[in-house]
Design a protein around this motif. Sequence first.
Motif, short mmCIF file in Angstrom:
data_model
loop_
_atom_site.label_atom_id
_atom_site.label_comp_id
_atom_site.label_asym_id
_atom_site.label_seq_id
_atom_site.Cartn_x
_atom_site.Cartn_y
_atom_site.Cartn_z
N VAL A 1 -18.32 0.82 29.99
CA VAL A 1 -17.99 2.05 30.84
C VAL A 1 -19.11 2.33 31.88
O VAL A 1 -18.77 2.48 33.04
CB VAL A 1 -17.90 3.54 29.94
N PHE A 2 -20.28 2.08 31.46
CA PHE A 2 -21.39 2.35 32.30
C PHE A 2 -21.67 1.23 33.39
O PHE A 2 -21.66 1.40 34.62
CB PHE A 2 -22.93 2.27 31.48
N VAL A 3 -21.62 0.04 33.01
CA VAL A 3 -21.75 -1.12 33.84
C VAL A 3 -20.47 -1.27 34.75
O VAL A 3 -20.59 -1.40 35.92
CB VAL A 3 -21.79 -2.58 33.02
N SER A 4 -19.49 -1.00 34.35
CA SER A 4 -18.35 -0.79 35.24
C SER A 4 -18.38 -0.05 36.27
O SER A 4 -17.82 -0.08 37.52
CB SER A 4 -16.82 -0.92 34.61
N SER A 5 -18.88 1.40 35.93
CA SER A 5 -19.02 2.27 36.94
C SER A 5 -19.91 1.82 38.12
O SER A 5 -19.77 2.35 39.20
CB SER A 5 -19.42 3.62 36.39
N ILE A 6 -21.03 0.92 37.79
CA ILE A 6 -21.97 0.46 39.08
C ILE A 6 -21.31 -0.57 39.66
O ILE A 6 -21.39 -0.36 40.82
CB ILE A 6 -23.15 -0.04 38.14
N ILE A 7 -20.38 -1.30 39.10
CA ILE A 7 -19.67 -2.11 39.86
C ILE A 7 -18.64 -1.56 40.84
O ILE A 7 -18.58 -2.07 42.09
CB ILE A 7 -18.79 -3.32 38.79
N GLY A 8 -18.04 -0.68 40.36
CA GLY A 8 -17.34 0.10 41.08
C GLY A 8 -17.86 0.95 42.39
O GLY A 8 -17.51 0.90 43.34
#
Length: 217
Positions: free
Chosen positions: A52-59
Amino acid sequence: MGCTSGCFKCFLNILNTVFALFGLLIISLATLSLQQAPTVYITYLYVIGGIVFVSSIIGCCGICQESVCLTTTYGFILFALLIVQLLGLFGKNFDEDYIKQFAVEDVDAKWNLEMIKPGAMDKIQRTYECCGRNGPDDYVSIGRPTLPKSCYPEEKPNIPFHATGCLSAAADEFLRFFNYVDISKWGSCGITALLCFCSFYLARRFRKERQRYSYHY
């Protein structure tokens, strides 16, 4: 870029911030409960919270750079995460009896060790503010009329000891922990679904904008 896409970018970045906070919340709950929940479930929370945290950075990177590739990748990560979250919510029902079973197994293991190695129950008794397996009388039944210091608040024998047994205290704590986790997971699941829709919408708009730019130039 049109007003609609601009609004979606702003809205999605706000949701990404909330999404990242949910990820950190899940990771924090897992960390705080390392000694209070099953290892398998804690691992599951770490994986979900980390993704959840890493994907938000990618987003955020994809949206700010208007990258079709990053935004689409982000959308697929969210879609996969949504499936995993739904499986976690509906695939296995952690009802009260099942949760309490973890508490019973943990306390029983420590109590059995306590009978041959005095002091094994100290950590549990301090954590849950309890005494003995079912209550203080358990120590009398195994030939120890003097209660350990961990049975007393702040380990001060001159004040009343904890009257609650560790089985009951640990079960209540387990239920409280799982209730908090369920709330955070439901919130994260809802935000994931909304972010997934918005990310695919923006990726489509980014692609159209790029094609229009290439056509004119």
